[in-house]
Design an enzyme around this catalytic site. Structure first.
Site, PDB file in Angstrom:
ATOM      1  CG  HIS A 120      -0.322   1.992  13.221  1.00 24.53           C
ATOM      2  ND1 HIS A 120       0.169   1.705  14.466  1.00 24.53           N
ATOM      3  CD2 HIS A 120      -1.410   1.199  13.059  1.00 24.53           C
ATOM      4  CE1 HIS A 120      -0.584   0.780  15.037  1.00 24.53           C
ATOM      5  NE2 HIS A 120      -1.550   0.459  14.203  1.00 24.53           N
ATOM      6  CG  ASP A 197       4.926   0.771   9.618  1.00 24.02           C
ATOM      7  OD1 ASP A 197       4.787  -0.446   9.375  1.00 24.02           O
ATOM      8  OD2 ASP A 197       4.164   1.406  10.377  1.00 24.02           O
ATOM      9  CD  GLN A 200      -2.201  -2.542   7.220  1.00 25.62           C
ATOM     10  OE1 GLN A 200      -2.737  -3.234   6.356  1.00 25.62           O
ATOM     11  NE2 GLN A 200      -2.498  -2.677   8.508  1.00 25.62           N
ATOM     12  CE  LYS A 223      -0.734  -5.041  11.114  1.00 31.22           C
ATOM     13  NZ  LYS A 223      -2.081  -4.795  11.611  1.00 31.22           N
ATOM     14  CB  CYS A 359      -3.591   2.432  15.793  1.00 32.41           C
ATOM     15  SG  CYS A 359      -4.226   1.168  16.877  1.00 32.41           S
TER      16      CYS A 359
HETATM   17  C1  LIG Z   1       0.860   0.750   9.244  1.00 35.57           C
HETATM   18  C2  LIG Z   1       0.994  -0.004  10.528  1.00 35.57           C
HETATM   19  N1  LIG Z   1       2.103   0.133  11.263  1.00 35.57           N
HETATM   20  C3  LIG Z   1       2.295  -0.542  12.403  1.00 35.57           C
HETATM   21  C4  LIG Z   1       1.337  -1.398  12.890  1.00 35.57           C
HETATM   22  C5  LIG Z   1       1.580  -2.113  14.172  1.00 35.57           C
HETATM   23  O1  LIG Z   1       1.676  -3.478  13.958  1.00 35.57           O
HETATM   24  P1  LIG Z   1       1.722  -4.499  15.181  1.00 35.57           P
HETATM   25  O2  LIG Z   1       0.496  -4.201  16.010  1.00 35.57           O
HETATM   26  O3  LIG Z   1       1.674  -5.834  14.549  1.00 35.57           O
HETATM   27  O4  LIG Z   1       2.971  -4.249  15.933  1.00 35.57           O
HETATM   28  C6  LIG Z   1       0.151  -1.569  12.175  1.00 35.57           C
HETATM   29  C7  LIG Z   1      -0.912  -2.446  12.682  1.00 35.57           C
HETATM   30  O5  LIG Z   1      -2.054  -2.310  12.364  1.00 35.57           O
HETATM   31  C8  LIG Z   1      -0.023  -0.865  10.964  1.00 35.57           C
HETATM   32  O6  LIG Z   1      -1.136  -0.997  10.227  1.00 35.57           O
END
Ligand SMILES: Cc1ncc(COP(=O)(O)O)c(C=O)c1O
Length: 401
Positions: A120, A197, A200, A223, A359
Site C-alpha cells: 500500500h 504492516d 489488513q 479496519k 492506494c
Molecule cells: C495494507 C495497508 N496498509 C496501510 C493502510 C493505511 O491505513 P490507514 O489509512 O488506516 O492509515 C491500508 C489502508 O487501506 C492498507 O490496506
C-alpha cells in the site's frame, strides 16, 4: 445456500444502510462499528470528557484509566510483553511515517530498505521519501503468480546492505497472507530491522506478534471494527529505543526550558499533544467485542461467504481475479470494461465496493491495470449481500458490453 451472519444485528449501521438500499462490501477500506463501540464513544462524552495524563480531577483520572486500559488490551490482543510496547498513532499511515522519521539516523548512504511490490502507498512512500533524504537504495521484492512475495527472489535481494525490511502481512488488493516467518528470518540474518504492516491482517484472526518475530507491527483501529483516528505501533523494547522523537509538544516532554528539553521514552514520548481519547477508548471496546466472539465461527462464516464470492466471479465470463485471495476479499477486472464505469453502475444500484488503484498504484500498473474492483467482506455480511452484488453486477455488465 443461505449464509446469515449471527453478528449482523450487533452493527446498527447495517440496518441503516439496508434501509437506504445500500449493500456494504468495502470493509477492507473501513469497517462498520458494533453497538458496543458506539456506546463506549458516547459513554466517554456523556460521562464527562477530560484530557489524559495531566489532570488530577476525577474526570481526568477516569479518562486516563480508560485510555490506558486500552493500551493494556491491545498489548494482550497482540501478546506483547508490556503495554509500554504499544504506541497510539492516528492510524497505520501515521505509524509508518513515525518510523520513517524516528529511524532516520539509523540509515547511512548506500544502505538499503527493502519493501515488496504489493505494498500500500502507506508502506511505500514514507520509505521512498526516507531513501531520497538519506541517499538509500529502495529495493522491491517481486511477487509470485498467486500474489505472495517470491521467496527465492527475496533470498537473492535481501543482502548485507539491507537495514530494514517493511512488508505487508496481507495485501489489500490480492488478499494473500505473506510468508512472514521466512521473510523476517532473511532480514534478521542480515541484522536488519523489520516492520510488518498489519493494516489488513489484524482483523483476520488474532496474531501473536512477538512470535512473528518482527521489530515493529502496525495497524488501524477502523479496519478492526473500532473507531477511526487511532492506530497502533507495537515495537520490541530494543527497537523502540532506537527511535528518535519526531513530534514535539505537550506530554512527551520530561523537562523543558527556553533553550532545550529532554523527552520521555515510549510510549508517551511518541504521543505528543492530546490524543484521540474517545477513539482509543472505542478501540478498547472493539477488542472486548471481538474477544467475546468465537474466532472459529467468524473464520468459518467468512470462508463460506468468500467461497460463494469466488464461485460467483468464476462463473461469469471475462472476469479476471487478481491473485489467489485467502481472506474474504476479491479484486477483479473485467475484460473490455473500465473499472470506474462498472463501479459507477454498481453504486447506482446501491452496491458499495471499492474501485480504482486501491492506494497500490505500482502494483496495479505491474498487473497491467489502471484500476480494479474490490469486494471485501466483514463478519456482518451475509449471502443476501452477495446475491444483491451479483444481480447488480450482471445488470451493469449487460449495459456495459
Ligand atoms: C495494507 C495497508 N496498509 C496501510 C493502510 C493505511 O491505513 P490507514 O489509512 O488506516 O492509515 C491500508 C489502508 O487501506 C492498507 O490496506
Amino acid at each position: 445456500m443461505s449464509l446469515p451472519s449471527p453478528w449482523r444485528t450487533d452493527f446498527p449501521a447495517l440496518a441503516a444502510l439496508e434501509a437506504e438500499g445500500q449493500t456494504y462490501l468495502d470493509s477492507a477500506a473501513t469497517s462498520q462499528k458494533p453497538q458496543a463501540v458506539l456506546d463506549a464513544l458516547l459513554g466517554y462524552y456523556v460521562s464527562g470528557a477530560a484530557n489524559v495524563h495531566r489532570a488530577q480531577h476525577l474526570p481526568g483520572e477516569r479518562a486516563t484509566r480508560a485510555f490506558e486500559a486500552t493500551r493494556s488490551k491491545v498489548a494482550q490482543w497482540l501478546n506483547a510483553a508490556s503495554p509500554a510496547q504499544i504506541l497510539f498513532t492516528r492510524g497505520t499511515t501515521e505509524a509508518i511515517n513515525l518510523l520513517a522519521y524516528g529511524l532516520e539516523t539509523q540509515f547511512h548512504p548506500g544502505e538499503q530498505i527493502v519493501v515488496s511490490a504489493l505494498e500500500h502507498h502507506a508502506n511505500l512512500l514514507p520509505w521512498q521519501q526516507l531513501a531520497q533524504r538519506r541517499g538509500l537504495e529502495l529495493l522491491i521484492l517481486p511477487l509470485s503468480a498467486d500474489g505472495s512475495i517470491d521467496l527465492d527472489q527475496a533470498a537473492q535481494l535481501i543482502g548485507p546492505r539491507c537495514r530494514l525490511l517493511a512488508v505487508s502481512q496481507l495485501s489489500n488488493v490480492l488478499g494473500r497472507w505473506q510468508p512472514l516467518p521466512e521473510l523476517l528470518a532473511l532480514a534478521k540474518a542480515r541484522g536488519a530491522l523489520t516492520l510488518v504492516d498489519g493494516a489488513q491482517g489484524a482483523v483476520h484472526g488474532r496474531h501473536d506478534v512477538p512470535a512473528l518475530g518482527c521489530d515493529f507491527y502496525v495497524f488501524s483501529s477502523h479496519k478492526l471494527y473500532g473507531p477511526d483516528g487511532v492506530g497502533v505501533l507495537y515495537g520490541r523494547d530494543e527497537a523502540l529505543q532506537r527511535l528518535q522523537h519526531w513530534q514535539f509538544g505537550g506530554e512527551m516532554v520530561q523537562v523543558a526550558d527556553y533553550h532545550g528539553a529532554t523527552f520521555r521514552p515510549a510510549p508517551l514520548g511518541f504521543e505528543a499533544g492530546t490524543p484521540a481519547i474517545a477513539a482509543v477508548i472505542g478501540l478498547g471496546a472493539a477488542l472486548d467485542y471481538l474477544a467475546s466472539l468465537d474466532p472459529a465461527a467468524i473464520a468459518g462464516h467468512e470462508a463460506a461467504l468468500h467461497a460463494k464470492l469466488l464461485a460467483g466471479l468464476a462463473a461469469r465470463d471475462g472476469i479476471r481475479l487478481l491473485g489467489e485471495p485467502q481472506v474474504a476479499l476479491a479484486s477483479f477486472s473485467v475484460e473490455g470494461v473500465h473499472s470506474a464505469d462498472l463501479a459507477h453502475l454498481l453504486s447506482e444500484q446501491g452496491i458499495a465496493v471499492r474501485a480504482g488503484h486501491h492506494c497500490a498504484m505500482p502494483l496495479l500498473k505491474s498487473l497491467g491495470l489502471s484500476g480494479a474492483i474490490r469486494v471485501s467482506l466483514g463478519l456482518y455480511n451475509d449471502s443476501s449481500d452477495l446475491e444483491r452484488f451479483f444481480s447488480a453486477l450482471d445488470q451493469a455488465l449487460e449495459l456495459l458490453r
